[in-house]
Design a protein around this motif. Structure first.
Motif, PDB file in Angstrom:
ATOM      1  N   LEU A 231       0.863  -1.181   0.000  1.00 50.56           N
ATOM      2  CA  LEU A 231       0.000   0.000   0.000  1.00 50.56           C
ATOM      3  C   LEU A 231       0.899   1.231   0.000  1.00 50.56           C
ATOM      4  O   LEU A 231       1.916   1.263   0.682  1.00 50.56           O
ATOM      5  CB  LEU A 231      -0.896   0.029   1.230  1.00 50.56           C
ATOM      6  CG  LEU A 231      -1.884  -1.124   1.403  1.00 50.56           C
ATOM      7  CD1 LEU A 231      -2.636  -0.972   2.710  1.00 50.56           C
ATOM      8  CD2 LEU A 231      -2.851  -1.173   0.232  1.00 50.56           C
ATOM      9  N   ARG A 232       0.500   2.224  -0.784  1.00 47.93           N
ATOM     10  CA  ARG A 232       1.304   3.440  -0.834  1.00 47.93           C
ATOM     11  C   ARG A 232       0.443   4.634  -0.422  1.00 47.93           C
ATOM     12  O   ARG A 232      -0.620   4.881  -0.996  1.00 47.93           O
ATOM     13  CB  ARG A 232       1.871   3.679  -2.235  1.00 47.93           C
ATOM     14  CG  ARG A 232       2.720   4.955  -2.322  1.00 47.93           C
ATOM     15  CD  ARG A 232       3.602   4.981  -3.546  1.00 47.93           C
ATOM     16  NE  ARG A 232       2.842   4.856  -4.780  1.00 47.93           N
ATOM     17  CZ  ARG A 232       3.377   4.554  -5.960  1.00 47.93           C
ATOM     18  NH1 ARG A 232       4.667   4.287  -6.036  1.00 47.93           N
ATOM     19  NH2 ARG A 232       2.631   4.474  -7.041  1.00 47.93           N
ATOM     20  N   TYR A 233       0.915   5.368   0.582  1.00 44.73           N
ATOM     21  CA  TYR A 233       0.253   6.580   1.046  1.00 44.73           C
ATOM     22  C   TYR A 233       1.105   7.776   0.624  1.00 44.73           C
ATOM     23  O   TYR A 233       2.334   7.755   0.757  1.00 44.73           O
ATOM     24  CB  TYR A 233       0.108   6.578   2.567  1.00 44.73           C
ATOM     25  CG  TYR A 233      -0.960   5.651   3.087  1.00 44.73           C
ATOM     26  CD1 TYR A 233      -2.213   6.140   3.438  1.00 44.73           C
ATOM     27  CD2 TYR A 233      -0.724   4.287   3.229  1.00 44.73           C
ATOM     28  CE1 TYR A 233      -3.196   5.298   3.920  1.00 44.73           C
ATOM     29  CE2 TYR A 233      -1.703   3.439   3.705  1.00 44.73           C
ATOM     30  CZ  TYR A 233      -2.937   3.946   4.056  1.00 44.73           C
ATOM     31  OH  TYR A 233      -3.912   3.103   4.530  1.00 44.73           O
ATOM     32  N   HIS A 234       0.454   8.812   0.141  1.00 52.24           N
ATOM     33  CA  HIS A 234       1.156  10.044  -0.209  1.00 52.24           C
ATOM     34  C   HIS A 234       0.485  11.192   0.516  1.00 52.24           C
ATOM     35  O   HIS A 234      -0.734  11.366   0.434  1.00 52.24           O
ATOM     36  CB  HIS A 234       1.109  10.280  -1.725  1.00 52.24           C
ATOM     37  CG  HIS A 234       1.787  11.558  -2.132  1.00 52.24           C
ATOM     38  ND1 HIS A 234       1.097  12.691  -2.486  1.00 52.24           N
ATOM     39  CD2 HIS A 234       3.103  11.880  -2.214  1.00 52.24           C
ATOM     40  CE1 HIS A 234       1.942  13.659  -2.790  1.00 52.24           C
ATOM     41  NE2 HIS A 234       3.168  13.198  -2.632  1.00 52.24           N
ATOM     42  N   GLN A 235       1.260  11.963   1.249  1.00 57.12           N
ATOM     43  CA  GLN A 235       0.703  13.058   2.025  1.00 57.12           C
ATOM     44  C   GLN A 235       1.530  14.313   1.815  1.00 57.12           C
ATOM     45  O   GLN A 235       2.767  14.274   1.889  1.00 57.12           O
ATOM     46  CB  GLN A 235       0.676  12.714   3.517  1.00 57.12           C
ATOM     47  CG  GLN A 235       0.064  13.794   4.398  1.00 57.12           C
ATOM     48  CD  GLN A 235      -0.002  13.363   5.862  1.00 57.12           C
ATOM     49  OE1 GLN A 235       0.360  12.244   6.198  1.00 57.12           O
ATOM     50  NE2 GLN A 235      -0.435  14.261   6.723  1.00 57.12           N
ATOM     51  N   GLN A 236       0.856  15.416   1.536  1.00 60.61           N
ATOM     52  CA  GLN A 236       1.543  16.693   1.438  1.00 60.61           C
ATOM     53  C   GLN A 236       1.916  17.173   2.841  1.00 60.61           C
ATOM     54  O   GLN A 236       1.087  17.160   3.741  1.00 60.61           O
ATOM     55  CB  GLN A 236       0.641  17.723   0.754  1.00 60.61           C
ATOM     56  CG  GLN A 236       0.314  17.406  -0.697  1.00 60.61           C
ATOM     57  CD  GLN A 236       1.507  17.608  -1.610  1.00 60.61           C
ATOM     58  OE1 GLN A 236       2.492  18.259  -1.248  1.00 60.61           O
ATOM     59  NE2 GLN A 236       1.449  17.022  -2.795  1.00 60.61           N
TER      60      GLN A 236
END
Length: 242
Positions: A231-236
């Motif tokens: 799973l890949r999470y991307h957060q600014q």
């Protein structure tokens, strides 16, 4: 507090070590494993123990044999799934199969997250997500009857554009979602639906989606095989003081 020793069978310990080295890139995709004789010497075990470890990793998809040449690390990379409210279907990519639609008594944790009474039903939509024809996720999504009863959400048909579009058209556009992740062994139903190898844990996502009004409009339990999937999470990240 004394540390617990690893009392797993030796073949499971060896499989775990090789699996970790593959995931860390020490044994890159397409590379050949050391010979059986080298592995026997490296791990100080019998041939049968090495073969059991390799057999487990082959069944999980980490390794494959080339007749007369040896054992090699899988050719494909892990399937990286972007964490999002909806994964659009595509030819040769993701596809959905609708397994069930019904009004049910939701599990206690789902009812609590939805903010409904213990005896209040919810609309369940159960789906199977596949990638390139292989099952990768089974999900149970629950919606308040006050929102979904008598609408497309309660209809036994696929939702064009997914639940985000359906909810938006019903006046409940999604604002945010929160995922809680845990790992456990699969139930019999999950193992059979996802065609999981033995002893493979699953990733459990417990997802709460809220509308722009702050109301919980969907609670989902998503189950994925823990092998070959990430799973890949991307957060600014907001600047300090921003």
């Amino acid at each position: 507090m004394a540390r617990r020793s690893d009392d797993r069978p030796r073949h499971e310990q060896i499989a775990a070590d090789i699996r970790a080295r593959i995931m860390a890139g020490e044994l890159p995709s397409g590379s050949q494993l050391p010979s059986t004789a080298q592995l026997i010497n490296q791990y100080s075990v019998a041939n049968a123990t090495v073969q059991r470890a390799l057999a487990a990793l082959k069944e999980e998809g980490y390794l494959h044999s080339r007749v007369g040449k040896g054992v090699y690390v899988r050719d494909r990379q892990p399937l990286v799934m972007e964490v999002d409210a909806y994964v659009p279907p595509s030819r040769g990519g993701y596809t959905y199969q609708l397994l069930d639609v019904a009004e049910v008594q939701p599990p206690a944790d789902v009812a609590l997250a939805l903010g409904v009474a213990d005896d209040e039903p919810a609309i369940l939509r159960q789906r199977l997500l596949s990638y390139d024809g292989e099952p990768v996720e089974v999900s149970w999504s629950y919606y308040p009857v006050s929102i979904g009863r008598g609408t497309v959400i309660s209809a036994r048909q696929k939702l064009v554009g997914g639940a985000p579009r359906a909810l938006a058209e019903l006046g409940h556009p999604q604002r945010d979602l929160v995922d809680r992740l845990s790992v456990r062994m699969p139930t019999t139903q999950e193992l059979e639906i996802l065609s999981l190898p033995p002893q493979v844990p699953v990733i459990r996502q417990f997802r709460v989606v809220r509308s722009v009004h702050g109301q919980p409009v969907e609670v989902s339990v998503l189950i994925k095989g823990g092998h070959l999937h990430e799973l890949r999470y991307h957060q600014q990240i907001r600047p300090e003081g921003g």
